[in-house]
Design an enzyme around this catalytic site. Structure first.
Site: not given
Ligand code: ZN
Length: 169
Positions: A46, A51, A89-90, A131-132, A135
């Site tokens: 995702g 991000q 997480c990226l 998670h998304e 963000h």
């Protein structure tokens, strides 16, 4: 299409609540294409717009069942039971922490065609939704860790960033 650099831990754009999207333009469609390309290139399950430095309430995801996009998503249901998962997480590349969250989540928002969409699921799907959307609220998974685990995670990240151990001060 274009690849975006992914903003990492410490970048202030990751810590602010993103703005709601009022209208879906062709520029927004291009942005979503670029987000998908960036997500697959990373690779990640995702990617939320903050991000890549765009403080708007949009994320893309693909847990192996095909890509989907949510605009202005909101969590509408969470289960009481928790599911432990090694979450990464990226924006905190290379790090994973065991984190308990509700196993099931449902989220409502709008899709790229402007129509309402709802996505829901257990385990990985539930995790990606939570998670998304975190963000988009300016929250990283570190903030979800229990206090002791968070302290040690932050210490690890500082050590990595500085290349040496700065202790616990
Ligand atoms: Zn993330």
């Amino acid at each position: 299409m274009a690849l975006f650099p992914i903003r990492t831990f410490g970048d202030p754009v990751l810590n602010v609540a993103a703005a709601r999207v009022d209208d879906i333009s062709s520029a927004l469609e291009r942005l979503v294409d670029d987000m998908l390309e960036t997500m697959y290139d990373a690779p990640g399950l995702g990617l939320a717009a903050p991000q890549i430095g765009v403080s708007k309430r949009i994320f893309v995801a693909d847990i192996g069942e095909g890509p989907f996009t949510m605009i202005n998503p909101e969590i509408v249901d969470l289960s009481d039971d928790e599911w432990p998962f090694e979450e990464g997480c990226l924006s905190v590349p290379g790090w994973y922490w065991s984190l308990d969250r509700p196993s099931y989540a449902a989220a409502r928002g709008i899709g790229l065609d402007g129509n309402p969409v709802e996505y829901a699921g257990d385990e990985l799907m539930g995790r990606v939704l939570q998670h998304e959307i975190d963000h988009l609220d300016g929250s990283l998974l570190l903030g979800r860790l229990p206090k002791r685990a968070r302290k040690s995670a932050l210490r690890d990240l500082r050590r990595e960033a500085l290349g040496f151990d700065v202790g616990t001060a």
